[in-house]
Design an enzyme around this catalytic site. Structure first.
Site, PDB file in Angstrom:
ATOM      1  N   LYS A   1       7.478  -6.605   3.722  1.00 40.83           N
ATOM      2  CA  LYS A   1       7.574  -6.451   5.183  1.00 40.83           C
ATOM      3  C   LYS A   1       8.452  -7.545   5.779  1.00 40.83           C
ATOM      4  CE  LYS A   1       2.923  -4.505   5.666  1.00 40.83           C
ATOM      5  NZ  LYS A   1       1.600  -4.729   6.206  1.00 40.83           N
TER       6      LYS A   1
ATOM      7  N   GLU B   1      -4.833  -2.766  -5.227  1.00 43.14           N
ATOM      8  CA  GLU B   1      -4.694  -3.755  -4.164  1.00 43.14           C
ATOM      9  C   GLU B   1      -5.807  -4.805  -4.232  1.00 43.14           C
ATOM     10  OE1 GLU B   1      -2.376  -2.095  -0.490  1.00 43.14           O
ATOM     11  OE2 GLU B   1      -4.393  -2.546   0.209  1.00 43.14           O
TER      12      GLU B   1
ATOM     13  N   HIS C   1       1.170  17.389 -21.498  1.00 47.73           N
ATOM     14  CA  HIS C   1       2.486  17.880 -21.906  1.00 47.73           C
ATOM     15  C   HIS C   1       3.617  17.001 -21.399  1.00 47.73           C
ATOM     16  CE1 HIS C   1       0.774  21.707 -23.431  1.00 47.73           C
ATOM     17  NE2 HIS C   1      -0.200  21.320 -22.620  1.00 47.73           N
TER      18      HIS C   1
END
Ligand code: PA5
Length: 422
Positions: free
Chosen positions: A413, A278, A299
């Site tokens: 948003k 961020e 793995h």
């Protein structure tokens, strides 16, 4: 915390590293004198050393009133929960709950998560710590409405008042209004402390204290880191870390993998991913922060790291603690062919896996930055968190961005609100 940058510097050269450190030092000076971008969000720099004992006593006293509950739900998202979650996950035993049990909510919009949570809490004495700086973020607001509603069905007004702590802005936001109106105990998130830099404020300290961990030690570690990481010296590890990662980025290493060899650090890396993602991912720039837990992910992603596109560098945190590692027993029949390590503790094997992986990845052209701590305790977590915060500020300035804003987070948003008919 020990640091070793040599397995990365071999890819960039000593001279370039030195020059990058000099540039990093200038950025630290700009950061610490408040002359850079986003300088109205620098309150976190002095958090470890700006508390007086009364502030801490207040936090501990309030947290203790929650200690006899069955469960405490910490409601928050992003910077309002990841720091506390990182510390609690790092300190709590794998197969036991803390007392009270700490549960996180409001960090997603999953219906099943929250309905199962309500069901789980239905016969429990529970409290809520609701954390939202803006006081308006949808995810925690929805979760708080749901759980507050459950509380109102089961407890009287006075009990509820004692069971809710709100951590929010001093004046703004819906949570502030609600806390004032209902008389919840409240703590303030300072204007100049952004969410992802807030773990050393009440945002992190209250949940950590409620979980029963030592916030004095946590702040002590951070305070020692503050002394070391603000030093205008090429020996400062935060300078070296910011310098090397920017140099690697400039040479095409666009992905940084935070590696741990201890699953207790899985949420620490989640916290780190938010901090760096961020702060740096903007203006079409920034290292992509990702994480793996070894040897598990050797793995799954090990193949890619060893031989896939050469754009990765690794930052390893290794915990050098063998104190509770089981000893591998000898076996007469030795059908599993493990007697060659009989008598060794399991962390010895983990360490050799780390050393072997380091050699292989460096051979495979993956630069490695190494950090080692002696054990996972409050002190070391406080130290590392402050270290990564300061290095993030320096690194963001080196990249030329404002590390303290997050304008891109608003876009989803806006669309969501439109679709919801807000
Ligand atoms: O780091 C940040 O600023 C964000 O992750 C915020 O912490 C997050 O969006 C939650 O915001 P708020 O605390 O306002 O609810």
């Amino acid at each position: 915390m020990k640091s070793d940058f040599s397995e990365a510097i071999k890819f960039t050269g000593e001279n370039a590293f030195k020059r990058s450190c000099e540039y990093a030092l200038k950025q630290l000076e700009i950061l610490n004198t408040g002359k850079g971008k986003g300088n109205d969000f620098l309150g976190w720099i002095n958090l470890p050393q700006s508390y007086d004992t009364e502030d801490i006593t207040d936090i501990i006293t309030i947290s203790e009133t929650f200690r006899n509950l069955d469960a405490v739900v910490i409601i928050g998202i992003g910077g309002s929960y990841l720091g506390a979650k990182a510390v609690i996950e790092a300190l709590k035993p794998h197969f036991y709950k803390t007392e009270p049990e700490i549960i996180f909510a409001g960090h997603n919009l999953n219906g099943n998560y929250h309905s199962e949570l309500i069901e789980y809490l239905h016969d429990k004495q529970f409290g809520i710590v609701v954390i939202s700086k803006s006081g308006t973020t949808t995810e925690p607001a929805v979760a708080f409405r749901l759980l507050y509603n459950e509380m109102k069905k089961r407890f009287d007004k006075e009990t509820i008042k004692k069971r809710i702590i709100a951590i929010t802005d001093a004046e703004k936001g819906a949570l502030r209004q609600l806390a004032d109106k209902e008389g919840f105990t409240d703590f303030i998130i300072a204007d100049n402390v952004g969410g992802r830099f807030s773990v050393l404020s009440p945002v992190g300290l209250i949940p950590i204290a409620v979980a029963g961990f030592d916030i004095d030690e946590f702040l002590r570690g951070a305070s020692i880191a503050q002394d070391i990481c603000l030093e205008l010296s090429q020996e400062n590890p935060a300078i070296k870390y910011a310098a090397i990662r920017n140099l690697l980025y400039a040479s095409g290493h666009k992905v940084e993998l935070m590696v741990n060899y201890n699953m207790r650090l899985n949420y620490f890396t989640e916290w780190w991913k938010q901090l760096y993602g961020e702060s740096e991912g903007k203006e079409n720039k920034g290292i992509f922060p990702a994480s793996v837990s070894f040897t598990t992910d050797l793995h799954s992603l090990g193949q890619y790291i060893q031989q896939g596109e050469r754009q990765i560098f690794e930052t390893v945190i290794f915990v050098n603690d063998t104190s509770d590692a089981p000893i591998i027993p000898a076996d007469e029949e030795n059908l599993d062919k493990l007697n060659y390590i009989a008598g060794k503790d399991m962390e010895f094997v983990n360490r050799k896996a780390f050393e072997g992986t380091l050699m292989a990845h460096v051979d495979g052209q993956v630069p490695n930055i190494l950090f080692e701590i002696d054990n996972l305790d409050e002190y070391n977590l406080g130290f590392m968190m402050y270290f990564f915060e300061i290095a993030c500020g320096i690194s963001g300035y080196m990249l030329g961005v404002n590390p303290f804003d997050q304008p891109g987070v608003e876009d989803y948003k806006k669309n969501m609100f439109k679709l919801l008919g807000k």
